[in-house]
Design a protein around this motif. Structure first.
Motif, PDB file in Angstrom:
ATOM      1  N   ALA A 125       0.827  -1.529   0.090  1.00 41.05           N
ATOM      2  CA  ALA A 125      -0.054   0.017  -0.164  1.00 41.05           C
ATOM      3  C   ALA A 125       0.834   0.963  -0.085  1.00 41.05           C
ATOM      4  CB  ALA A 125      -1.018  -0.056   0.903  1.00 41.05           C
ATOM      5  N   LEU A 126       2.083   1.194   0.541  1.00 46.43           N
ATOM      6  CA  LEU A 126       2.610   2.728   1.260  1.00 46.43           C
ATOM      7  C   LEU A 126       3.445   2.748  -0.376  1.00 46.43           C
ATOM      8  CD1 LEU A 126       3.841   2.610   4.364  1.00 46.43           C
ATOM      9  CD2 LEU A 126       2.193   4.341   3.626  1.00 46.43           C
ATOM     10  N   THR A 127       4.223   1.424  -1.156  1.00 54.42           N
ATOM     11  CA  THR A 127       4.448   1.899  -2.159  1.00 54.42           C
ATOM     12  C   THR A 127       4.053   2.337  -3.137  1.00 54.42           C
ATOM     13  OG1 THR A 127       4.447  -0.486  -2.926  1.00 54.42           O
ATOM     14  CG2 THR A 127       6.399   0.594  -1.395  1.00 54.42           C
ATOM     15  N   TYR A 128       2.356   1.985  -2.865  1.00 51.74           N
ATOM     16  CA  TYR A 128       1.714   2.215  -4.116  1.00 51.74           C
ATOM     17  C   TYR A 128       1.511   3.254  -3.989  1.00 51.74           C
ATOM     18  CZ  TYR A 128      -2.850   2.007  -7.564  1.00 51.74           C
ATOM     19  OH  TYR A 128      -3.592   2.140  -7.957  1.00 51.74           O
ATOM     20  N   ILE A 129       0.819   4.081  -2.793  1.00 47.59           N
ATOM     21  CA  ILE A 129       0.711   5.446  -3.297  1.00 47.59           C
ATOM     22  C   ILE A 129       1.656   6.629  -2.365  1.00 47.59           C
ATOM     23  CG2 ILE A 129      -0.603   7.037  -1.005  1.00 47.59           C
ATOM     24  CD1 ILE A 129      -2.070   3.927   0.059  1.00 47.59           C
ATOM     25  N   MET A 130       2.148   6.172  -1.386  1.00 45.57           N
ATOM     26  CA  MET A 130       4.135   6.949  -2.154  1.00 45.57           C
ATOM     27  C   MET A 130       5.318   7.258  -2.933  1.00 45.57           C
ATOM     28  SD  MET A 130       3.306   8.831   0.796  1.00 45.57           S
ATOM     29  CE  MET A 130       4.185   9.813   1.141  1.00 45.57           C
ATOM     30  N   GLY A 131       4.830   5.874  -3.660  1.00 49.42           N
ATOM     31  CA  GLY A 131       5.999   5.938  -4.948  1.00 49.42           C
ATOM     32  C   GLY A 131       4.828   6.667  -6.278  1.00 49.42           C
ATOM     33  N   ASN A 132       3.943   7.443  -6.129  1.00 47.16           N
ATOM     34  CA  ASN A 132       3.026   7.961  -6.801  1.00 47.16           C
ATOM     35  C   ASN A 132       3.808   9.534  -6.734  1.00 47.16           C
ATOM     36  OD1 ASN A 132       2.201   5.968  -8.847  1.00 47.16           O
ATOM     37  ND2 ASN A 132       0.459   6.027  -7.753  1.00 47.16           N
ATOM     38  N   VAL A 133       2.969   9.572  -5.442  1.00 48.42           N
ATOM     39  CA  VAL A 133       3.510  11.303  -4.704  1.00 48.42           C
ATOM     40  C   VAL A 133       4.509  11.517  -4.637  1.00 48.42           C
ATOM     41  CG1 VAL A 133       2.947  12.182  -2.459  1.00 48.42           C
ATOM     42  CG2 VAL A 133       1.275  11.056  -3.129  1.00 48.42           C
ATOM     43  N   VAL A 134       5.149  10.722  -4.029  1.00 48.95           N
ATOM     44  CA  VAL A 134       6.780  11.296  -3.740  1.00 48.95           C
ATOM     45  C   VAL A 134       7.336  10.832  -5.086  1.00 48.95           C
ATOM     46  CG1 VAL A 134       9.397  10.647  -2.031  1.00 48.95           C
ATOM     47  CG2 VAL A 134       6.717  10.607  -1.710  1.00 48.95           C
ATOM     48  N   PHE A 135       7.873   9.623  -6.141  1.00 55.50           N
ATOM     49  CA  PHE A 135       8.818  10.100  -7.369  1.00 55.50           C
ATOM     50  C   PHE A 135       7.700   9.672  -8.405  1.00 55.50           C
ATOM     51  CE2 PHE A 135      10.702   7.222  -3.500  1.00 55.50           C
ATOM     52  CZ  PHE A 135      12.167   7.447  -3.077  1.00 55.50           C
ATOM     53  N   ASP A 136       6.287   9.982  -7.987  1.00 56.60           N
ATOM     54  CA  ASP A 136       5.739  10.096  -9.405  1.00 56.60           C
ATOM     55  C   ASP A 136       6.275   8.921 -10.539  1.00 56.60           C
ATOM     56  OD1 ASP A 136       4.124  11.154 -11.481  1.00 56.60           O
ATOM     57  OD2 ASP A 136       5.462  12.452 -12.497  1.00 56.60           O
ATOM     58  N   ALA A 137       6.401   7.838  -9.787  1.00 58.13           N
ATOM     59  CA  ALA A 137       6.389   6.213 -10.490  1.00 58.13           C
ATOM     60  C   ALA A 137       5.024   5.758 -11.545  1.00 58.13           C
ATOM     61  CB  ALA A 137       6.055   5.311  -8.824  1.00 58.13           C
ATOM     62  N   GLN A 138       4.501   6.796 -11.026  1.00 56.27           N
ATOM     63  CA  GLN A 138       3.422   5.769 -12.806  1.00 56.27           C
ATOM     64  C   GLN A 138       3.061   7.006 -13.540  1.00 56.27           C
ATOM     65  OE1 GLN A 138       1.382   3.084 -12.690  1.00 56.27           O
ATOM     66  NE2 GLN A 138       2.376   2.455 -10.835  1.00 56.27           N
ATOM     67  N   SER A 139       4.329   7.783 -13.872  1.00 52.56           N
ATOM     68  CA  SER A 139       4.103   8.526 -14.832  1.00 52.56           C
ATOM     69  C   SER A 139       4.727   7.915 -16.344  1.00 52.56           C
ATOM     70  CB  SER A 139       6.053   9.430 -15.147  1.00 52.56           C
ATOM     71  OG  SER A 139       7.064   8.826 -14.176  1.00 52.56           O
ATOM     72  N   PRO A 140       4.708   8.181 -17.403  1.00 50.54           N
ATOM     73  CA  PRO A 140       5.252   7.388 -18.545  1.00 50.54           C
ATOM     74  C   PRO A 140       6.570   7.031 -18.197  1.00 50.54           C
ATOM     75  CG  PRO A 140       4.266   9.687 -19.149  1.00 50.54           C
ATOM     76  CD  PRO A 140       4.501   9.119 -17.354  1.00 50.54           C
ATOM     77  N   PHE A 141       6.719   6.278 -19.637  1.00 47.22           N
ATOM     78  CA  PHE A 141       8.572   5.916 -19.066  1.00 47.22           C
ATOM     79  C   PHE A 141       9.730   6.808 -19.393  1.00 47.22           C
ATOM     80  CE2 PHE A 141      12.024   3.830 -22.100  1.00 47.22           C
ATOM     81  CZ  PHE A 141      12.142   2.097 -20.845  1.00 47.22           C
ATOM     82  N   PRO A 142      10.465   7.279 -18.997  1.00 45.78           N
ATOM     83  CA  PRO A 142      11.892   7.743 -19.147  1.00 45.78           C
ATOM     84  C   PRO A 142      12.413   8.037 -19.583  1.00 45.78           C
ATOM     85  CG  PRO A 142      12.040   6.460 -17.295  1.00 45.78           C
ATOM     86  CD  PRO A 142      10.862   6.184 -17.791  1.00 45.78           C
ATOM     87  N   GLN A 143      13.091   9.565 -20.588  1.00 48.31           N
ATOM     88  CA  GLN A 143      13.443   9.460 -22.095  1.00 48.31           C
ATOM     89  C   GLN A 143      15.147   9.124 -21.914  1.00 48.31           C
ATOM     90  OE1 GLN A 143      12.585  10.256 -24.749  1.00 48.31           O
ATOM     91  NE2 GLN A 143      10.275  10.225 -24.064  1.00 48.31           N
ATOM     92  N   TRP A 144      15.487   8.466 -20.079  1.00 48.09           N
ATOM     93  CA  TRP A 144      17.066   8.344 -20.377  1.00 48.09           C
ATOM     94  C   TRP A 144      17.021   6.929 -21.133  1.00 48.09           C
ATOM     95  CZ3 TRP A 144      16.028   4.164 -16.946  1.00 48.09           C
ATOM     96  CH2 TRP A 144      15.169   4.634 -15.326  1.00 48.09           C
TER      97      TRP A 144
END
Length: 144
Positions: A125-144
């Motif tokens: 639960a924490l990695t799903y919620i906080m990953g999105n809030v803190v790290f924006d983990a659900q963002s699109p695939f990064p360009q690097w």
């Protein structure tokens, strides 16, 4: 894993499931698998073997690698079941041999099982919620 290409083969198999599973369930499955591996192998060994697999899965599914690798990295710390899972548990087991009733593996397992189950559910639960809030983990695939 990397030299043989097994990480890519396993990553491709895992990537096929990513679009069909909710994000929380993904995190829960990753955390449970990594936690079980960490009970048997060392945390570092588990991370070294599984993180390339998850990175390959993220590339194949074209999702942000952080959304798969963050729960795995956190789960390597959930080693509460067996005395061989982490060095402090081994020290406690060894020193308990001097006690009138030494600790057994069953003692570790019975006291660590509830803690491990709670850690898996709360960690997912924490990695799903906080990953999105803190790290924006659900963002699109990064360009690097």
């Amino acid at each position: 894993f990397i030299q043989s290409g097994l990480n890519i083969a396993m990553g491709d198999a895992f990537a096929a499931m990513i679009p069909h599973v909710h994000g929380y369930v993904q995190h829960l499955v990753i955390i449970v698998v990594i936690t079980l591996c960490s009970q048997i192998f060392s945390s570092i060994g588990t991370a070294a073997a599984m993180l390339p697999v998850l990175a390959a899965a993220a590339q194949e599914a074209v999702v942000n690698p952080l959304s798969l690798m963050l729960p795995a990295a956190i789960a390597t710390s959930f080693t509460f079941l067996l005395p061989t899972a982490t060095p402090p548990n081994v020290v406690v087991l060894a020193k308990s041999q001097e006690l009138p009733r030494p600790l057994r593996i069953r003692d570790f397992f019975l006291s660590g099982l509830p803690l491990t189950l709670v850690a898996c559910v709360v960690g997912a639960a924490l990695t799903y919620i906080m990953g999105n809030v803190v790290f924006d983990a659900q963002s699109p695939f990064p360009q690097w």
